[in-house]
Design an enzyme around this catalytic site. Structure first.
Site, short mmCIF file in Angstrom:
data_model
loop_
_atom_site.label_atom_id
_atom_site.label_comp_id
_atom_site.label_asym_id
_atom_site.label_seq_id
_atom_site.Cartn_x
_atom_site.Cartn_y
_atom_site.Cartn_z
N GLU A 16 10.60 13.25 18.84
CA GLU A 16 10.06 12.98 17.88
C GLU A 16 9.88 10.99 17.87
OE1 GLU A 16 15.09 11.13 17.32
OE2 GLU A 16 13.52 12.82 17.59
N HIS A 58 14.59 14.16 22.18
CA HIS A 58 14.35 13.27 21.13
C HIS A 58 13.18 13.41 21.01
CE1 HIS A 58 18.16 11.67 19.46
NE2 HIS A 58 18.25 11.68 20.20
N LEU A 68 0.55 -1.31 0.00
CA LEU A 68 0.43 -0.01 -0.44
C LEU A 68 0.64 1.06 0.22
CD1 LEU A 68 -2.90 -1.64 2.79
CD2 LEU A 68 -2.97 -0.98 0.19
N CYS A 122 18.77 16.74 19.81
CA CYS A 122 19.63 16.40 20.46
C CYS A 122 21.85 16.65 19.97
CB CYS A 122 20.33 14.76 20.46
SG CYS A 122 21.07 13.74 21.24
#
Length: 561
Positions: A527, A525, A246, A387
């Site tokens: 994320e 971090h 996909l 970082c």
């Protein structure tokens, strides 16, 4: 004796034929559907390598190291899990052969086995089962992924352990889902089922009969091939699931739900009294936002592992999440920081709408990151440092604004006359005097890992992004902003926008909002806490700033953002 029903039902996910078929994404997608049906779901990864964890493994070989709240350094698949389900995972959810043998040997040295001969069966397999129980206790259902492929020698103890668990618990408490490849042979114009047949044969030879087959292919599985696979593998035809390629991984929950994969699990594990109809509206909204953007931006990601993008997997995903939250397509331009050293920032970074410098270690390419931060600062391009990206920004300000000659991180230059970045032990003692680290000391002793709270300064860009005074982010680093330079760098115009709760460590820095539209860097971090359904405030704000730059500096309304 069969276990009490209070034990957590388990879905074991194995793979065959080849690796990298997407077991982690498939397992996470199934978990997302089960969660959407009202179940409390957790996930777990069993990795067969002998390393205790991936913390010391090369990003080129293993991809990123994903960090959990408790500071565990884990496989990147745990990032997939946390992005697809709402459960926060921990070190218990990431088990390696190294961890298992480390625990078994420790017990043997203590005398826990009472002088008996320590063997793979039962001692190693018992330890694996103990770890599975510890990680999955208290949930309605747990998905346990076994790394590698069937036939790998190093995977056999894990496969034997899950075979035992199925035998001990019964088919209504443990089931097997096997992911395999159905290759398309273009010259013949056919999908070939033989690799799947052999993969299942190998699995059955060690005592595991799959309950569900997830068949990965380029195109949907025709009914004829589905019947053929079911016949040769002793799997019900309705349990042969087509898992096609996909264009958006967030479509996978809907695709698998359409084939009633979740209902197969609910039926076999007798979860019907706990479930409701699946509400996949959040996933549909994510897909709709991605497929119908109102804007697009180009973001440069300047790192040292860009040829192996799995090293920055969570960063790339978080940037896309930031775009999804405002219906913006985020085009990622992966750039090698050494190219900036060789060719110059003006040439390499021309035309981008925003720049992100992610984490990393070592001196290779660091000067390119410093040049990147300088370019973003001087040209007013939105900059997001994470970082090492924060440390590069600090070095740039120290050298080029504060006039601190030779400013650097002691990671790269132990003799720097102005070590604005260093280990805490290099610049802080009980008396506050500088203390130089012994060249042969243990660097791992100063690693800062896991979720830690920080206090955000009101009136700063960071505070505007978060909208709160205290936030928690995950860390993974050794080197810190050197407090001996706080005053000098603040006088040079650097804004310290967040500090640790004890006021000791600098957590975020930025440029004054009147001098730069969006320049922010953090030591943590963020994320690792971004999800497609919720995004992360720093990534959402960064993408919005990139959109505003693309629009010629025009501020976007809240509705447009």
């Amino acid at each position: 004796m069969a276990p009490a029903r209070s034990a957590t039902p388990l879905v074991f996910v194995t793979g065959g034929v080849v690796s990298s078929l997407g077991k982690g994404i498939a397992a996470a997608s199934l978990a997302a559907i089960l969660e959407a049906r009202g179940l409390r779901v957790t996930m777990m990864k069993l990795d067969p390598y002998l390393n205790v964890d991936p913390g010391t493994m090369s990003p080129f070989q293993h991809g990123e190291v994903y960090v959990t709240d408790d500071g565990a350094e884990t496989d990147l698949d745990l990032g997939h899990y946390e992005r697809f389900v709402n459960t926060r995972l921990s070190g218990l959810n990431s088990i390696t052969t190294g961890k298992i043998y480390e625990s078994v040997i420790r017990k043997e040295r203590r005398g826990d086995y009472l002088g008996g001969t320590v063997q793979v069966i039962p001692h190693v397999t018992d330890e694996i089962k103990r770890c599975i129980d510890a990680a999955t206790e208290g949930f309605d259902v747990a998905l346990v992924e076994i790394g590698g492929t069937v036939g790998d020698i190093e995977s056999l103890p894990f496969l034997e352990a899950i075979r035992q668990l199925r035998t001990e618990r019964g088919p209504d408490m443990a089931m097997f889902m096997h992911l395999t490849l159905i290759p398309f042979i273009a010259a013949a114009g056919e999908l070939k089922t033989k690799p799947t047949q052999h993969s299942v044969k190998e699995l059955r030879s060690i005592g595991i009969q799959p309950d569900v087959l997830l068949c990965r292919s380029e195109q949907p599985l025709p009914d004829g091939e589905r019947r053929k696979i079911a016949l040769f593998t002793n799997v019900p035809e309705r349990a042969v699931i087509s898992a096609i390629d996909l264009d958006n991984i967030h479509k996978i929950p809907r695709w698998l739900h359409g084939q009633q994969l979740d209902q197969l699990v609910v039926d076999q594990l007798r979860l019907g009294d706990k479930v409701k109809e699946a509400d996949l509206s959040e996933w549909d909204a994510v897909v709709d936002a991605a497929e119908h953007p109102i804007d697009e931006v180009t973001i440069a990601v300047v790192g040292k592992y860009v040829d192996h993008k799995d090293a920055y997997k969570s960063v790339g995903e978080a940037l896309k999440h930031g775009g999804i939250r405002q219906r913006t397509r985020v085009n990622l331009k992966w750039l090698e920081s050494q190219d900036i050293e060789r060719e110059g920032a003006d040439k390499v970074l021309a035309g981008v709408d925003g720049i992100l410098v992610p984490g990393g270690f070592g001196d290779r390419g660091f000067e390119g990151k410093v040049l990147t931060a300088q370019f973003a600062r001087e040209t007013k391009v939105p900059y997001f440092g994470i970082c090492y990206g924060m440390q590069a920004a600090v070095v740039d300000v120290a050298r080029n604004i504060a006039g601190l000659e030779g400013a650097n991180s002691t990671e790269n230059d132990k003799q720097s006359p102005n070590p604005v970045i260093g280990l805490i032990t290099e610049w802080r003692t009980q008396s506050g005097d500088i203390e130089r680290r012994d060249e042969h000391s243990d660097l791992g002793g100063s690693m800062r890992l896991g979720l830690q709270e920080q206090r955000v300064k009101p009136g700063t860009l960071a505070h505007r992004m978060y909208g709160k005074d205290v936030v928690g982010e995950r860390h993974r680093h050794r080197y810190e902003f050197n407090n001996r330079y706080r005053t000098q760098l603040e006088q040079a115009g650097l804004v310290i926008s967040a500090k640790s709760m004890d006021d000791l460590l600098v957590e975020m820095v930025e440029l004054p909002q009147g001098e730069h539209p969006w320049f922010l860097a953090c030591q943590a971090h963020p994320e690792f806490l971004s999800t497609p359904r919720g995004g992360h405030p720093l990534f959402v704000g960064f993408i919005r700033a990139a959109r505003e730059r693309k629009a010629g500096g025009k501020l976007l309304s809240e509705a447009a953002a």
